[in-house]
Scaffold this active site. Structure first.
Site, PDB file in Angstrom:
ATOM      1  N   SER A  59       0.824  -1.210   0.000  1.00 28.40           N
ATOM      2  CA  SER A  59       0.000   0.000   0.000  1.00 28.40           C
ATOM      3  C   SER A  59       0.859   1.261   0.000  1.00 28.40           C
ATOM      4  CB  SER A  59      -0.920   0.013   1.227  1.00 28.40           C
ATOM      5  OG  SER A  59      -0.157  -0.132   2.403  1.00 28.40           O
TER       6      SER A  59
ATOM      7  N   ASN B 205      -1.885  -1.854  13.508  1.00 30.25           N
ATOM      8  CA  ASN B 205      -3.345  -1.679  13.528  1.00 30.25           C
ATOM      9  C   ASN B 205      -3.761  -0.405  14.266  1.00 30.25           C
ATOM     10  OD1 ASN B 205      -3.208  -4.079  12.222  1.00 30.25           O
ATOM     11  ND2 ASN B 205      -4.118  -5.305  13.867  1.00 30.25           N
TER      12      ASN B 205
ATOM     13  N   THR C  14     -39.651  27.425  -9.323  1.00 31.22           N
ATOM     14  CA  THR C  14     -39.986  26.098  -8.805  1.00 31.22           C
ATOM     15  C   THR C  14     -40.320  25.288 -10.048  1.00 31.22           C
ATOM     16  OG1 THR C  14     -42.326  26.611  -8.530  1.00 31.22           O
ATOM     17  CG2 THR C  14     -40.929  26.988  -6.607  1.00 31.22           C
ATOM     18  N   HIS C  15     -39.983  24.016 -10.023  1.00 23.56           N
ATOM     19  CA  HIS C  15     -40.140  23.150 -11.200  1.00 23.56           C
ATOM     20  C   HIS C  15     -39.411  23.730 -12.406  1.00 23.56           C
ATOM     21  CE1 HIS C  15     -43.453  21.406  -8.816  1.00 23.56           C
ATOM     22  NE2 HIS C  15     -43.743  22.670  -8.556  1.00 23.56           N
TER      23      HIS C  15
ATOM     24  N   SER D 180     -13.969  25.642 -27.447  1.00 17.65           N
ATOM     25  CA  SER D 180     -14.228  24.422 -28.206  1.00 17.65           C
ATOM     26  C   SER D 180     -13.219  24.341 -29.335  1.00 17.65           C
ATOM     27  CB  SER D 180     -15.641  24.478 -28.772  1.00 17.65           C
ATOM     28  OG  SER D 180     -15.762  23.623 -29.889  1.00 17.65           O
TER      29      SER D 180
ATOM     30  N   LYS E 218     -17.493  29.354 -28.795  1.00 19.62           N
ATOM     31  CA  LYS E 218     -17.835  28.759 -27.501  1.00 19.62           C
ATOM     32  C   LYS E 218     -16.969  29.255 -26.358  1.00 19.62           C
ATOM     33  CE  LYS E 218     -20.504  26.073 -26.679  1.00 19.62           C
ATOM     34  NZ  LYS E 218     -20.517  24.620 -26.885  1.00 19.62           N
TER      35      LYS E 218
ATOM     36  N   ASN F  38     -17.060  27.807 -22.515  1.00 16.56           N
ATOM     37  CA  ASN F  38     -17.762  26.811 -21.712  1.00 16.56           C
ATOM     38  C   ASN F  38     -17.419  26.901 -20.219  1.00 16.56           C
ATOM     39  OD1 ASN F  38     -18.842  25.739 -24.106  1.00 16.56           O
ATOM     40  ND2 ASN F  38     -17.047  24.440 -24.402  1.00 16.56           N
TER      41      ASN F  38
ATOM     42  N   GLU G 286     -18.962  22.425 -14.650  1.00 17.40           N
ATOM     43  CA  GLU G 286     -19.308  21.092 -15.155  1.00 17.40           C
ATOM     44  C   GLU G 286     -18.447  20.019 -14.499  1.00 17.40           C
ATOM     45  OE1 GLU G 286     -19.901  20.892 -19.563  1.00 17.40           O
ATOM     46  OE2 GLU G 286     -19.605  23.052 -19.386  1.00 17.40           O
TER      47      GLU G 286
ATOM     48  N   TYR H 117      -9.427  -5.868  13.655  1.00 13.93           N
ATOM     49  CA  TYR H 117      -8.829  -5.380  12.416  1.00 13.93           C
ATOM     50  C   TYR H 117      -8.825  -6.445  11.324  1.00 13.93           C
ATOM     51  CZ  TYR H 117      -5.536  -3.787   8.938  1.00 13.93           C
ATOM     52  OH  TYR H 117      -4.971  -3.441   7.749  1.00 13.93           O
TER      53      TYR H 117
ATOM     54  N   GLN I 293      -7.225  -1.659   4.635  1.00 15.99           N
ATOM     55  CA  GLN I 293      -6.205  -0.978   3.837  1.00 15.99           C
ATOM     56  C   GLN I 293      -6.847  -0.280   2.635  1.00 15.99           C
ATOM     57  OE1 GLN I 293      -2.233  -2.665   3.501  1.00 15.99           O
ATOM     58  NE2 GLN I 293      -2.557  -2.843   1.304  1.00 15.99           N
TER      59      GLN I 293
ATOM     60  N   LYS J 170      -7.970   3.863   2.184  1.00 12.32           N
ATOM     61  CA  LYS J 170      -7.168   5.071   1.963  1.00 12.32           C
ATOM     62  C   LYS J 170      -7.383   5.748   0.634  1.00 12.32           C
ATOM     63  CE  LYS J 170      -4.135   3.193   5.249  1.00 12.32           C
ATOM     64  NZ  LYS J 170      -5.105   2.065   5.305  1.00 12.32           N
TER      65      LYS J 170
END
Ligand code: ARG
Length: 465
Positions: free
Chosen positions: A29, A116, A161-162, A283, A289, A291, A296, A323, A328, A331
């Site tokens: 690890s 541990n 709303t909506h 773009s 464009k 963006n 996003e 344990y 492990q 992480k």
């Protein structure tokens, strides 16, 4: 004998051959848990000082160990430390190097502890520090939102709303809605930090240790609020990490909602805002464009943070006490959550002061969609009409305006009067956007006056954690 066939120097005593090559890389690890090095060394130094204090190490042995660990810290920070997969993890890499540097005394450091309780301590220390940093970023973002809210306290935009125009609100009020979400997020992290800040060290492998340890001393050295009560629980549960991950997922969910709105508002169809060029991309095919990629990507990265929460919950669910090596696997999801969240908060804190608000476009959008229809109904109620009847009357008036393709405020008084005798010349005061927002003048309402007062209160709460 080749290196691959030698048994592991930390636990190989009972083994007659070294690990299978694939197992070695499968089990290692260190490539990701080396990130714990600072906290691992910090924890080891506190442990060594405690061992000397209770007489398990001599003062001289303790000083040699502390000096050795300090030197290793410098090696790591300078990028001169050779991390080895065959030593599995950050803990054994550092311990092996300690013995290499200071000789056999280094082998005494692990007295009365286990990896541990060591790893549980390291993660808690790291998370605690990271939370402090995240809360600072959250506060920076919140301060930027409050400033923007104050700047745009009088700017009128449609409230939805909506996703349909509902009632006019102020842009400042909208920013303060985001700020509220982040205030709860800050508090949630603070709450989770309390349960993180408890010392597991001393639990050893699972049952505690036969040495006369002083856990309170270690806790004080490391700035923990106290020590864990049960060794089996302390080495095994990662609920504190799951809790953090849940809080992180909620923050990302909030950022994702904000992102969605910024993306819509930046579209020419809305045209409510503009973002600085340096936070946008172009773009490769469409030259016009610009963006809103930050928004996003933040919306997109929410998926991985929520995914990590699912991973951690699933990792825990089948584990018996105490344990298990499964842990492990905590992480990578946790570290990626930390990195993703920090970057997203930083970007938003940096970008928010530079959001340009197009007040005219916001107002134009609010003027469409009969945003003041509820105000007309409230007006009728004040003139003695029951709300349900008022609702019906205004509905008919809206239908009429739809046919004429105009707003309620554009209908002549005589036409409005056809729908109810209660409608008088003063109706036009409530049909205006400014009148509508100004009338919602109570704590939590959208009136500019309330927004300014809410900004002051929000600013006063910025230090709270
Ligand atoms: N690398 C391990 C982890 O992250 C450390 C503890 C290993 N303990 C053990 N007995 N193998 O959980």
């Amino acid at each position: 004998m080749s290196k691959a066939n030698e048994s592991n120097q930390s636990w190989g005593g009972r083994f007659s051959e070294g690990p299978d090559q694939l197992l070695q890389s499968f089990s290692a690890s260190v490539s990701f848990d080396k990130r714990l090095f600072f906290h691992d060394i910090r924890g080891s130094k506190a442990h060594a000082r405690m061992l000397a204090r209770v007489g398990v190490l001599t003062e001289d042995e303790c000083s040699q160990i502390i000096r050795g660990l300090d030197d290793i810290l410098i090696e790591i920070e300078r990028g001169q430390f050779a991390w080895l997969d065959e030593l599995e993890d950050v803990h054994m890499n550092i311990e092996a190097r300690l013995t290499e540097r200071i000789g056999n005394v280094g082998k005494k450091l692990h007295t009365g502890r286990s990896r541990n309780d060591q790893v549980a301590t390291d993660i808690r220390l790291l998370l605690r520090d990271e939370i402090d940093g995240l809360q600072a970023e959250l506060e920076r973002f919140r301060a930027a939102l409050i400033d923007l809210a104050e700047r745009e306290a009088d700017t009128i935009m449609p409230g939805f709303t909506h996703m349909q125009v509902a009632q006019p609100v102020t842009f400042g009020h909208h920013m303060l809605a985001w700020q509220e979400m982040l205030t709860r997020d800050t508090a949630r992290l603070g709450d989770c930090r309390k349960r993180i800040n408890v010392l597991p060290l001393g639990s050893a492998a699972l049952a505690g240790t036969t040495f006369p340890i002083d856990r309170e001393f270690v806790a004080a050295e490391l700035g923990f609020d106290g020590v864990t009560e049960n060794s089996l629980d302390a080495v095994s549960d990662r609920d504190f990490a799951i809790e953090f991950s849940a809080a992180a997922s909620l923050i990302m969910t909030h950022l994702s909602r904000m992102s969605e709105e910024l993306i819509l508002w930046m579209s020419p169809a809305f045209g409510f805002i503009d973002l600085p060029d340096r936070y946008c991309t172009g773009s490769s095919i469409m030259p016009q464009k610009k963006n809103p990629d930050v928004a996003e990507l933040v919306r997109g990265k929410t998926a991985r943070v929520t995914g990590h929460l699912m991973a951690l919950l699933t990792l825990m669910k089948g584990q018996p006490l105490a344990y298990n090596r499964d842990n492990q696997e905590d992480k990578e999801p946790l570290f990626d959550t930390l990195d993703t969240l920090r970057d997203c908060l930083r970007l938003y804190a940096d970008m928010t002061p530079h959001i340009t608000v197009h007040a005219q476009a916001c107002r134009r959008a609010a003027a469409q969609g009969f945003a003041t229809a509820t105000d007309l109904a409230d007006y009728l109620v004040r003139a003695g009409v029951a709300f349900r009847d008022a609702h019906e009357i205004v509905g008919k008036a809206v239908g009429h305006a739809v046919e004429k393709q105009c707003d309620l405020a554009d209908l002549p008084l005589a036409e409005l009067h056809q729908f109810s005798d209660a409608i008088q010349a003063d109706v036009f005061d409530v049909l205006t956007l400014d009148g509508s927002v100004a009338a919602r003048n109570h704590v939590g309402g959208t009136a500019p006056e309330q927004v300014r007062a809410a900004c002051t209160r929000a600013r006063n709460r910025l230090g709270e954690r």
